[in-house]
Design a protein around this motif. Structure first.
Motif, PDB file in Angstrom:
ATOM      1  N   SER A  53       0.763  -1.136  -0.111  1.00  0.00           N
ATOM      2  CA  SER A  53      -0.055   0.003   0.043  1.00  0.00           C
ATOM      3  C   SER A  53       0.907   1.303  -0.010  1.00  0.00           C
ATOM      4  O   SER A  53       1.880   1.061   0.809  1.00  0.00           O
ATOM      5  N   THR A  54       0.539   2.354  -0.866  1.00  0.00           N
ATOM      6  CA  THR A  54       1.156   3.454  -0.862  1.00  0.00           C
ATOM      7  C   THR A  54       0.986   4.283   0.454  1.00  0.00           C
ATOM      8  O   THR A  54       2.050   5.014   1.116  1.00  0.00           O
ATOM      9  N   PRO A  55      -0.115   4.457   1.042  1.00  0.00           N
ATOM     10  CA  PRO A  55      -0.474   5.002   2.233  1.00  0.00           C
ATOM     11  C   PRO A  55       0.475   4.447   3.374  1.00  0.00           C
ATOM     12  O   PRO A  55       0.842   4.985   4.409  1.00  0.00           O
ATOM     13  N   GLY A  56       0.551   2.988   3.428  1.00  0.00           N
ATOM     14  CA  GLY A  56       1.225   2.172   4.348  1.00  0.00           C
ATOM     15  C   GLY A  56       2.754   2.760   4.274  1.00  0.00           C
ATOM     16  O   GLY A  56       3.524   3.017   5.437  1.00  0.00           O
ATOM     17  N   LEU A  57       3.307   2.755   2.871  1.00  0.00           N
ATOM     18  CA  LEU A  57       4.829   2.978   2.729  1.00  0.00           C
ATOM     19  C   LEU A  57       4.750   4.431   3.044  1.00  0.00           C
ATOM     20  O   LEU A  57       5.878   4.890   3.604  1.00  0.00           O
ATOM     21  N   GLY A  58       4.000   5.362   2.810  1.00  0.00           N
ATOM     22  CA  GLY A  58       3.848   6.685   3.270  1.00  0.00           C
ATOM     23  C   GLY A  58       4.272   7.266   4.647  1.00  0.00           C
ATOM     24  O   GLY A  58       4.765   7.916   5.057  1.00  0.00           O
ATOM     25  N   LEU A  59       3.340   6.103   5.299  1.00  0.00           N
ATOM     26  CA  LEU A  59       3.398   6.490   6.810  1.00  0.00           C
ATOM     27  C   LEU A  59       4.900   5.790   7.494  1.00  0.00           C
ATOM     28  O   LEU A  59       5.480   6.542   8.249  1.00  0.00           O
ATOM     29  N   LEU A  60       5.715   4.908   6.864  1.00  0.00           N
ATOM     30  CA  LEU A  60       6.977   4.733   7.121  1.00  0.00           C
ATOM     31  C   LEU A  60       7.863   5.979   6.802  1.00  0.00           C
ATOM     32  O   LEU A  60       8.846   6.261   7.693  1.00  0.00           O
ATOM     33  N   MET A  61       7.613   6.424   5.688  1.00  0.00           N
ATOM     34  CA  MET A  61       8.416   7.716   5.342  1.00  0.00           C
ATOM     35  C   MET A  61       8.213   8.753   6.202  1.00  0.00           C
ATOM     36  O   MET A  61       8.979   9.682   6.613  1.00  0.00           O
ATOM     37  N   TRP A  62       6.966   8.963   6.616  1.00  0.00           N
ATOM     38  CA  TRP A  62       6.369  10.150   7.616  1.00  0.00           C
ATOM     39  C   TRP A  62       7.166   9.771   8.633  1.00  0.00           C
ATOM     40  O   TRP A  62       7.638  11.064   9.475  1.00  0.00           O
ATOM     41  N   VAL A  63       7.153   8.804   9.573  1.00  0.00           N
ATOM     42  CA  VAL A  63       7.777   8.501  10.688  1.00  0.00           C
ATOM     43  C   VAL A  63       9.122   8.931  10.602  1.00  0.00           C
ATOM     44  O   VAL A  63      10.013   9.361  11.531  1.00  0.00           O
ATOM     45  N   LYS A  64       9.929   8.449   9.509  1.00  0.00           N
ATOM     46  CA  LYS A  64      11.098   8.637   9.163  1.00  0.00           C
ATOM     47  C   LYS A  64      11.660   9.977   9.027  1.00  0.00           C
ATOM     48  O   LYS A  64      12.670  10.356   9.598  1.00  0.00           O
ATOM     49  N   ALA A  65      10.859  10.748   8.404  1.00  0.00           N
ATOM     50  CA  ALA A  65      11.163  12.103   8.116  1.00  0.00           C
ATOM     51  C   ALA A  65      10.814  12.852   9.225  1.00  0.00           C
ATOM     52  O   ALA A  65      11.873  13.807   9.781  1.00  0.00           O
ATOM     53  N   ALA A  66      10.157  12.517  10.169  1.00  0.00           N
ATOM     54  CA  ALA A  66       9.881  13.365  11.312  1.00  0.00           C
ATOM     55  C   ALA A  66      10.789  12.867  12.681  1.00  0.00           C
ATOM     56  O   ALA A  66      11.215  13.680  13.396  1.00  0.00           O
ATOM     57  N   TYR A  67      11.321  11.694  12.624  1.00  0.00           N
ATOM     58  CA  TYR A  67      12.065  11.106  13.723  1.00  0.00           C
ATOM     59  C   TYR A  67      13.216  10.763  13.467  1.00  0.00           C
ATOM     60  O   TYR A  67      14.231  10.622  14.392  1.00  0.00           O
ATOM     61  N   GLY A  68      13.675  10.418  12.215  1.00  0.00           N
ATOM     62  CA  GLY A  68      15.031  10.028  11.932  1.00  0.00           C
ATOM     63  C   GLY A  68      15.501   8.679  12.483  1.00  0.00           C
ATOM     64  O   GLY A  68      14.679   7.588  12.592  1.00  0.00           O
ATOM     65  N   ASP A  69      16.587   8.712  13.309  1.00  0.00           N
ATOM     66  CA  ASP A  69      17.223   7.513  14.067  1.00  0.00           C
ATOM     67  C   ASP A  69      16.192   7.007  15.355  1.00  0.00           C
ATOM     68  O   ASP A  69      16.415   5.959  15.735  1.00  0.00           O
TER      69      ASP A  69
END
Length: 328
Positions: free
Chosen positions: A160-176
């Motif tokens: 799912s693209t929203p599911g992948l988008g959520l991964l990117m969202w968390v990564k963009a916001a919190y990094g490590d």
């Protein structure tokens, strides 16, 4: 007379078959909700066929991320001429397949970012968000959501693209710090669905307090149902953008018709359908502007977005973090 009638019937049948054979068919792979009776597919099919003299055939292939998997599996044998429903988290991987051809359209986009890509054409965009009932006390961040007892439904990033988008969202916001965020959220997740439609349906059925969707999703309830009870939570860390795109397969046996469809995709006839069927912002603002009700939607203070190459590099590590957290 009976024999004459029979002969006439054969001639008529043959003529019909010849006419059908002469009608070019453009096959477009897309996601399930796009071709649903309430999605943009039916109206777009009717509008394009009225001017192309062709048969526009939409083929539903699961959710957005599943499109790329199917095309990659089929390779040059794919029946698709156009793939509609990838996004910028997937375009680098799609480009690497070598299956897509260069494309170009004449248009001035209304996107909040500049666009320069010679293989993929955007048709809509939006911000990911958690949709909820308006009377729910909304968390204002992923940390606040993790600290709450709220139950959420999300989508699988592998399909799912929203599911992948959520991964990117968390990564963009919190990094490590992303693994810690996922660890905190794991208790909030009721289930992970294959695609968006299943997840949103569970939310509407009362199986969860919130569902991963878009800031534009409440517009559907407001405009189509006259229901203002839904809203989206505004997160302080910002919201990740999605830009949805279409591309032409290099092995298409209808390359000129595919180009014509991609040009049609950025015209008013296509773009005016998007806001109240796909419930996203159009890539090109229609002549009449956005429908009444869109002005009430949540407006993120910060827009988050990785470049296609950044998203491609981060996908596997982010997926590993997600799987590790949910397997505990």
């Amino acid at each position: 007379m009976k024999y004459l009638a029979f002969a006439a019937g054969l001639i008529t049948s043959a003529a019909g078959q010849m006419a059908a054979a002469e009608t070019p068919v453009l096959t477009v792979y897309t996601y399930d909700s796009f071709v649903s009776e309430w999605g943009p597919g039916p109206a777009i099919e009717k509008a394009f066929e009225a001017e192309c003299g062709c048969d526009l055939k939409f083929v539903a292939a699961g959710d957005g991320a599943a499109l790329l998997a199917r095309v990659r599996l089929e390779g040059k044998r794919s029946e698709a001429d156009v793939v509609l429903g990838l996004d910028t988290n997937l375009t680098a991987a799609a480009r690497e397949t070598g299956l897509f051809a260069p494309v170009s359209v004449d248009v001035d986009y209304s996107l909040p970012i500049s666009w320069a890509d010679d293989e993929f054409i955007p048709y809509d965009w939006g911000y990911f968000a958690f949709v909820q009932n308006r009377d729910l006390a909304a968390p204002n961040s992923f940390r606040a959501l993790a600290d709450s007892d709220l139950k959420i439904v999300i989508q699988d990033p592998r399909s799912s693209t929203p599911g992948l988008g959520l991964l990117m969202w968390v990564k963009a916001a919190y990094g490590d710090e992303a693994p810690a965020i996922w660890k905190g959220l794991s208790d909030n997740i009721v289930t992970v669905t294959k695609g968006w439609s299943e997840a949103y349906g569970l939310f509407l059925d009362g199986e969860a307090d919130m569902v991963l969707s878009y800031t534009t999703s409440p517009a559907y309830h407001l405009i189509a149902e006259g229901d203002d009870s839904k809203t989206s939570a505004l997160f302080d860390e910002g919201h990740y953008m999605q830009v949805e795109v279409a591309g032409k397969l290099a092995a298409s046996d209808q390359p000129e018709l595919a180009d014509r469809f991609l040009q049609f995709m950025v015209t008013d006839a296509f773009q005016s359908v998007i806001p109240t069927t796909n419930w996203m912002y159009p890539a090109v603002t229609p002549a009449e502007g956005l429908p009444k009700g869109f002005e009430t939607l949540t407006q993120p203070k910060t827009a988050l977005l990785f470049s296609p190459d950044e998203a491609a590099a981060l996908r596997d590590p982010a997926l590993a973090e997600w799987l590790a957290a949910l397997s505990r």
